[in-house]
Motif scaffolding. Sequence first.
Motif, PDB file in Angstrom:
ATOM      1  N   SER A 192       0.832  -1.204   0.000  1.00  0.00           N
ATOM      2  CA  SER A 192       0.000   0.000   0.000  1.00  0.00           C
ATOM      3  C   SER A 192       0.874   1.264   0.000  1.00  0.00           C
ATOM      4  O   SER A 192       0.543   2.245  -0.669  1.00  0.00           O
ATOM      5  N   TRP A 195       2.227   1.837  -3.471  1.00  0.00           N
ATOM      6  CA  TRP A 195       1.160   2.394  -4.307  1.00  0.00           C
ATOM      7  C   TRP A 195       0.988   3.890  -4.039  1.00  0.00           C
ATOM      8  O   TRP A 195       0.964   4.704  -4.947  1.00  0.00           O
ATOM      9  N   GLN A 196       0.926   4.238  -2.724  1.00  0.00           N
ATOM     10  CA  GLN A 196       0.791   5.662  -2.331  1.00  0.00           C
ATOM     11  C   GLN A 196       1.972   6.477  -2.839  1.00  0.00           C
ATOM     12  O   GLN A 196       1.806   7.589  -3.338  1.00  0.00           O
TER      13      GLN A 196
END
Length: 280
Positions: A192, A195-196
Motif C-alpha cells: 500500500s 502504491w501511495q
Amino acid sequence: MNREKYTLITGAGTGFGKALALECARLGHPLVLVSLPGPELSCLADFIRKNHQVPVISVETDLSEEGNCIALYNRIRNAGIRINVLINNAGIGGTDRFEKKAMSFYKKQLQVNVLAPTFLSYLFLDELKSNSPSHILNVSSMAGFFCVPQKQVYGGSKSYLLSFSGSLALELKKQNISVSVVCPGAMNTTDSLTWQNKKASHILKWSVMNPERVASIALKKMFAKRKVIIPGFWNNVICLLHRLLPEWFRVFLMEQQLKRIERKQDPQKQGLAGTVSIAA
Ligand SMILES: NC(=O)c1ccc[n+]([C@@H]2O[C@H](COP(=O)([O-])OP(=O)(O)OC[C@H]3O[C@@H](n4cnc5c(N)ncnc54)[C@H](OP(=O)(O)O)[C@@H]3O)[C@@H](O)[C@H]2O)c1
C-alpha cells in the motif's frame, strides 16, 4: 554460554526492520530479532541461518505492553546473550484526520513508537555499557522534523525520538555508547505504501527509497557514530529547504499538501469546492 555480541532489532519481521536484519546478517552480526507473533519472523530467521551462517534468536512479542519489554530483557539476560547494538525500529504509522482514529489507536501508537524504545534503551543500558563499544539506533522519520498534516501523533512520536536520541547521545558518549537516529523519508516497505508513493507529488516521489538502501546507509553511519542520519540526496534537500524557507511559505506548502491528501481521500470533493453549503 554464547559470548558473541548480538544486535537486537525490534519490528524485524517485515519492512525496514527486515531490511536492517538482512544487512546486519550480511555484515556477519549475530541477531536477536523481535516482532509481533506471526509466521514472517521465523521464516526470516531460517533464511538468515541458512544463507548467512550467523546465529539468530527470534522473539515474538507485543512491545506495546511494558511487561513484554521487561520479559524480553529478562529472557535475553537469563540466556546469557550479550547485546552491543540495540535497534528500535518497531513502529505504527498512519495518515488520517485526528478525530477519525480511536483513542485506543493513539495509545498503542505511542506505546510502540515512544514508550517501547525508551524502556528498551533503559533496560539494556547496563548491558550496552558492559559490552561497549555499543550502539543504539532509533528509527524516526522525516515526519519528525515537520508538522505534517494527518500525521499529528505519528510525527510527534518521531520528534520525540529525535530529541530523546540527541540528549542520550550526549550522556552516553563517555561510556562509549553511540546513539544515532535515522530519519527516512518515504520507503516502499508495503504494497500500500508503494502504491501511495507512486502517486505522491514530484519532490516526494523523487525522495522515495528502497528499505534495503536506507538500511545500508543507516548501519554504516550508525557504526560511524553519526548522531542524525538523513538517508538520500532528496531528503537532505527537503531538510535544507525546510531550514531556509520562511515559515509562512512552509505553512502554505503544508496546507497545499493537506488539500491534496483530502482530495485523494474523498474524490467527491473534486470539482465540488464552492458548492458546499454550511447548515445554519
Ligand atoms: N515506510 C516508511 O515510509 C517509513 C518512513 C519513515 C520511517 N518509517 C519507520 O520505519 C519503521 C518500520 O516501518 P515499516 O515501514 O517497515 O513498517 P511495517 O512494515 O509496518 O513494520 C513495522 C514493524 O514494527 C512491528 N510492530 C508493530 N507493532 C508492534 C508491536 N506492538 N510489538 C512489536 N512489534 C511491532 C511490526 O511487526 P510485524 O512484522 O510482526 O507486524 C513490523 O515488523 C517504523 O518505525 C516507521 O515509523 C517508515
